[in-house]
Scaffold this active site. Structure first.
Site, PDB file in Angstrom:
ATOM      1  N   LYS A 175      -2.422  -4.411  -3.325  1.00 57.88           N
ATOM      2  CA  LYS A 175      -2.248  -3.230  -2.452  1.00 57.88           C
ATOM      3  C   LYS A 175      -2.820  -1.968  -3.099  1.00 57.88           C
ATOM      4  O   LYS A 175      -3.571  -1.217  -2.474  1.00 57.88           O
ATOM      5  CB  LYS A 175      -0.768  -3.031  -2.138  1.00 57.88           C
ATOM      6  N   ASP A 178       3.647   2.340  -4.371  1.00 59.00           N
ATOM      7  CA  ASP A 178       4.835   1.621  -4.848  1.00 59.00           C
ATOM      8  C   ASP A 178       6.061   1.876  -3.966  1.00 59.00           C
ATOM      9  O   ASP A 178       6.593   0.953  -3.363  1.00 59.00           O
ATOM     10  CB  ASP A 178       5.144   1.967  -6.300  1.00 59.00           C
ATOM     11  N   HIS A 237       8.919  -0.909  -0.269  1.00 57.02           N
ATOM     12  CA  HIS A 237       7.899  -1.197  -1.268  1.00 57.02           C
ATOM     13  C   HIS A 237       6.563  -1.362  -0.565  1.00 57.02           C
ATOM     14  O   HIS A 237       6.434  -2.142   0.376  1.00 57.02           O
ATOM     15  CB  HIS A 237       8.245  -2.477  -2.034  1.00 57.02           C
TER      16      HIS A 237
END
EC number: 2.7.11.-
Length: 304
Positions: free
Chosen positions: A159, A177, A138
């Site tokens: 992020k 992702d 992730h």
């Protein structure tokens, strides 16, 4: 162990099937192709039979210099090892006994119009990536001024928003992702997407955007070599020191150590700018430059 089928290889490179069409499900487990030269003269001590066998003009021309019985013997000796497939390059037509033996043994015999050198270069590059050990993590992967960076942190830390700011500054998204990491060698870690998320960036409060549609082709690239692991973390009071040079930290993926940096978030901090600085600093260090060393040298010079 990762594998690919001869069928998928055939489709990837648009190869012509000459024999063994019933066994296109045979699997390839080893990267890099092999040209059977020594094997045609009877030397099999180090024959990599698990690899794709490529026959260029040299190999085929050598076979044509032999008598019919010698051709049958030498080709039969290689075919009995059951390599995944044979590929004939340069569109060569005269391939004595190969079609017969491959049909008998159920080994695909394929042909390409490309030259041997060009084809093997493309084939090896594809096989190394397709068969590389990989994991999915992730995070977000970006390319900043040619430097591959992995952004990690807790869900919602920012992020994707940081990646968006970097894209607007002219850098490129690789994956959001889910980042697929592939080990291409002892020190080479490749970051890419999982196809499903290709070109997509998920921004909280906004939703899903396609960076190529919004910012053009320059905003995205398929893969990048990972050289920095940056973790975005919540701000912690009195935890950051203004040191001249931080002690090196590393994160390990698939047995490869990647330099690790923690960037703490606080309103007003230019996180994207700090990531750009980290990328540029890494680049300078690879070329032997250290700002801390230069600074200390200036102090020594003044003291002297």
């Amino acid at each position: 162990m990762k594998t690919i089928t001869v069928q998928s290889l055939t489709e990837k490179f648009h190869l012509e099937v000459l024999a063994g069409a019933s066994r296109m499900d045979r699997v390839i487990t080893r990267p890099r192709a092999h040209r059977p030269g020594l094997e045609f003269v009877g030397y099999f001590d180090f024959f990599p039979m698990e690899r794709v066998q490529v026959l260029g003009r040299k190999e085929v021309n050598y076979l044509l210099t032999l008598t019919l019985e010698e051709r049958k013997l030498h080709i039969g000796n290689i075919v009995k090892y059951h390599p995944p497939c044979f590929i004939v390059t340069s569109g060569q037509q005269e391939i004595p006994y190969l079609t017969l033996f491959c049909d008998q043994e159920g080994i695909p015999l394929l042909r390409t119009k490309e030259t041997t050198t060009e084809f093997i270069a493309k084939l090896d590059s594809y096989l190394v990536k397709a068969l590389a050990p990989e994991i999915s993590i992730h995070g977000v992967c970006v390319n900043v001024s040619g430097i591959g960076i992995l952004l990690r942190g807790k869900s919602g830390i920012g992020k994707s928003e940081t990646a968006h700011t970097l894209i607007r500054r002219g850098h490129r998204l690789v994956a959001d992702d889910i980042v697929v990491l592939k080990k291409l060698g002892p020190t080479t870690l490749l970051g890419t997407h999982n196809e499903t998320t290709r070109e997509f960036l998920s921004l909280r409060s906004i939703g899903l955007i396609n960076v190529v549609r919004q910012y053009g082709r320059r905003a995205f690239q398929d893969e990048t070599r990972i050289v920095l692991d940056i973790e975005l973390a919540s701000w912690r009071e009195n935890s950051l020191n203004n040191e001249l040079e931080l002690e090196p930290q590393f994160t390990e993926y698939l047995g490869i150590k990647i330099p690790h940096i923690e960037v703490q978030l606080q309103p007003g901090r230019d996180v994207a700018g700090l990531i750009e600085a980290a990328a540029n600093n890494w680049y300078l260090k690879q070329h032997g430059y250290s700002a801390a060393e230069e600074f200390m040298q200036r102090i020594d010079n003044k003291m002297q």
